[in-house]
Design a protein around this motif. Structure first.
Motif, PDB file in Angstrom:
ATOM      1  N   THR A 174      34.043  35.279  38.163  1.00 53.17           N
ATOM      2  CA  THR A 174      32.754  34.636  38.451  1.00 53.17           C
ATOM      3  C   THR A 174      32.882  33.130  38.612  1.00 53.17           C
ATOM      4  O   THR A 174      32.151  32.532  39.414  1.00 53.17           O
ATOM      5  N   HIS A 175      33.795  32.491  37.861  1.00 51.80           N
ATOM      6  CA  HIS A 175      33.962  31.034  37.992  1.00 51.80           C
ATOM      7  C   HIS A 175      34.350  30.674  39.430  1.00 51.80           C
ATOM      8  O   HIS A 175      33.751  29.776  40.040  1.00 51.80           O
ATOM      9  N   ALA A 176      35.347  31.345  39.961  1.00 49.68           N
ATOM     10  CA  ALA A 176      35.779  31.061  41.328  1.00 49.68           C
ATOM     11  C   ALA A 176      34.692  31.428  42.327  1.00 49.68           C
ATOM     12  O   ALA A 176      34.508  30.738  43.337  1.00 49.68           O
ATOM     13  N   ALA A 177      33.951  32.495  42.061  1.00 55.76           N
ATOM     14  CA  ALA A 177      32.881  32.904  42.966  1.00 55.76           C
ATOM     15  C   ALA A 177      31.796  31.835  43.044  1.00 55.76           C
ATOM     16  O   ALA A 177      31.291  31.512  44.130  1.00 55.76           O
ATOM     17  N   ILE A 178      31.433  31.275  41.895  1.00 57.67           N
ATOM     18  CA  ILE A 178      30.406  30.224  41.877  1.00 57.67           C
ATOM     19  C   ILE A 178      30.852  29.044  42.734  1.00 57.67           C
ATOM     20  O   ILE A 178      30.063  28.485  43.514  1.00 57.67           O
ATOM     21  N   ALA A 179      32.121  28.654  42.617  1.00 58.83           N
ATOM     22  CA  ALA A 179      32.642  27.545  43.418  1.00 58.83           C
ATOM     23  C   ALA A 179      32.564  27.864  44.913  1.00 58.83           C
ATOM     24  O   ALA A 179      32.213  27.005  45.731  1.00 58.83           O
ATOM     25  N   GLU A 180      32.874  29.108  45.281  1.00 58.52           N
ATOM     26  CA  GLU A 180      32.829  29.495  46.697  1.00 58.52           C
ATOM     27  C   GLU A 180      31.393  29.527  47.217  1.00 58.52           C
ATOM     28  O   GLU A 180      31.136  29.111  48.358  1.00 58.52           O
TER      29      GLU A 180
END
Length: 358
Positions: A174-180
Motif C-alpha cells: 500500500t505504501h508504494a501504491a499511495i506514491a503511485e
C-alpha cells in the motif's frame, strides 16, 4: 452404453461394423466410446468415417476436434471445434468442446477469440471449476497484455502510474501504491477515479486518526468531482463507522444504496450501524438483505449471529454463525492460495468496518 458397460458396447459396435462397414451410427458411437477410453487415434478414425457418410453430424465433428487436439493436430482441431461449437445443444459436450477450443485459442495467443468462447461457455455451467479456471486464465492474460501495451505506449502517463498503483494494491504494497496514485494525480490532476482509489489505499494502509482524516479529504474530493459516486459515499460511511459515528454512517450508507441499490456491502454496513445505534430490528432487515444479495459474503452471517443472539433467538444465531465459519474457512483458503497478503478492506472486512468480534 446406457448401463456404462463401455467394453460391452465396443464389442457390439465392432460386431455391427463387421456386418455393415458403412454404418454411420455405429462408427459415431464407437468413436464416442473410444474417445472416453482415451483411444483418440482410433476414435478419430471412426468419427472421420462417420462424417464421410454424413457430414452434418455435429456431435461427431465436435468429438473429432477434441480427439485431434489430444493428438496434437491443433489446426484441424481448431477448425472442427469452430464449426461444431455454435451448433451443439447446451450440455456437457458443448462445455467440453468450448473448453478445448478456448485452450487452443489461448495457446495460439488469440485471446480475443478465447474470451468470446469463454463468454459463451460460462452461462452453461457457471460453477464448473474447469470453466472458471479457463475464464480466470484468459481474462488475466488479456488484462496483462493491455497493461503491458499501456506501459509501452505511455510509460510516464497518469494512467500508467494509476495502473501500477492498482497492481501494487493487489500485492499488498500500500505504501508504494499511495506514491503511485499521487504521481498519477501530479501528472494528470483531472484523472477520474484516482482520488477515490488514493483514499482507499490510505484507508488500507492505516486506520489511525491522521490517516482517516487524509482519506476523508480524498473521498470528499472524489464526490465533488462526481456527486453520484456511490463508492466515495460508501467509504465516507466506513470512516464514520471507524470513528464510531454510526448516525452519520447511516446517512452515507443510505445514500450509497440510493445510488447503487442491491449493494450487499452497503446493506451489511447499514445494518450493523443501525444495530450499533440500538435498533436491532432495523439492522436485522439490512443484514438479511446483504446475506441474500451475496450468499458467499461472510460478514453479514457473523453479524446476524450477534443480532439474533441479542434478540434471544439462539437457534437462528447458531445457524448464522455456523454459516459464517464455513464461508470464512473457504475465504481463508482462497487467500492462502491466491491473494496471500493482499488487504481486503476494498470489499469489506470480515467483521465490518468498525468493531472486530468480541
Amino acid at each position: 452404453m446406457q448401463s456404462g458397460n463401455s467394453a460391452g458396447a465396443e464389442g457390439e459396435l465392432r460386431a455391427i461394423l463387421a456386418l455393415d462397414p458403412a454404418n454411420t451410427e455405429a462408427h459415431t458411437k464407437l468413436g464416442f466410446v473410444l474417445f472416453m477410453r482415451g483411444s483418440w487415434a482410433q476414435a478419430a478414425s471412426n468419427l472421420q468415417q462417420a462424417l464421410t457418410g454424413q457430414p452434418d453430424l455435429v456431435n461427431a465433428q465436435a468429438v473429432l476436434g477434441m480427439c485431434e487436439k489430444r493428438l496434437g493436430k491443433l489446426q484441424e482441431a481448431r477448425g472442427a471445434l469452430e464449426r461444431a461449437f455454435p451448433k451443439l445443444p447446451d450440455g456437457r459436450l458443448k462445455i467440453q468442446a468450448g473448453l478445448d477450443w478456448a485452450e487452443i485459442l489461448y495457446d495460439s495467443d488469440d485471446l480475443d477469440r478465447a474470451v468470446d468462447v469463454v463468454r459463451a461457455v460460462l452461462p452453461l455451467d457457471p460453477k464448473n471449476p474447469d470453466v472458471l479456471y479457463t475464464a480466470a486464465r484468459v481474462y488475466a492474460d488479456l488484462a496483462n497484455r493491455s497493461r503491458d501495451a499501456l506501459a509501452l505506449a505511455a510509460p510516464d502517463s497518469g494512467r500508467t502510474h494509476q495502473l501500477m498503483a492498482e497492481f501494487l494494491i493487489n500485492t499488498g504494497d500500500t505504501h508504494a501504491a499511495i506514491a503511485e496514485f499521487r504521481k498519477a494525480l501530479e501528472l494528470s490532476p483531472m484523472l477520474g477515479g484516482v482520488h477515490y482509489e488514493l483514499g482507499d489505499a490510505i484507508l488500507l494502509d492505516s486506520r489511525e486518526p491522521p490517516s482517516l482524516d487524509t482519506a476523508e479529504k480524498e473521498f470528499r474530493t472524489a464526490l465533488a468531482e462526481n456527486p453520484s459516486d456511490a463508492n466515495a459515499e460508501y467509504r465516507l460511511g466506513t470512516i464514520c463507522s471507524l470513528r464510531k459515528d454510526y448516525k452519520a454512517a447511516v446517512d452515507y450508507y443510505t445514500r450509497t444504496l440510493q445510488r447503487r441499490p442491491g449493494n450487499a456491502h452497503a446493506e451489511q454496513e447499514l445494518g450493523w450501524a443501525w444495530f450499533k445505534l440500538g435498533d436491532a430490528k432495523r439492522g436485522l432487515s439490512h443484514l438479511v438483505a446483504a446475506a441474500r444479495l451475496d450468499p458467499l459474503f461472510p460478514t453479514p452471517r457473523y453479524q446476524l449471529g450477534m443480532v439474533y443472539r441479542q434478540m434471544g433467538q439462539e437457534a437462528d444465531s447458531q445457524r448464522e454463525l455456523a454459516a459464517f465459519e464455513k464461508l470464512e474457512g473457504s475465504r481463508k483458503r482462497i487467500d492462502q492460495v491466491y491473494y496471500r497478503a493482499r488487504p481486503r478492506l476494498k470489499d469489506g472486512d470480515v467483521f465490518g468496518s468498525g468493531d472486530p468480534p468480541d
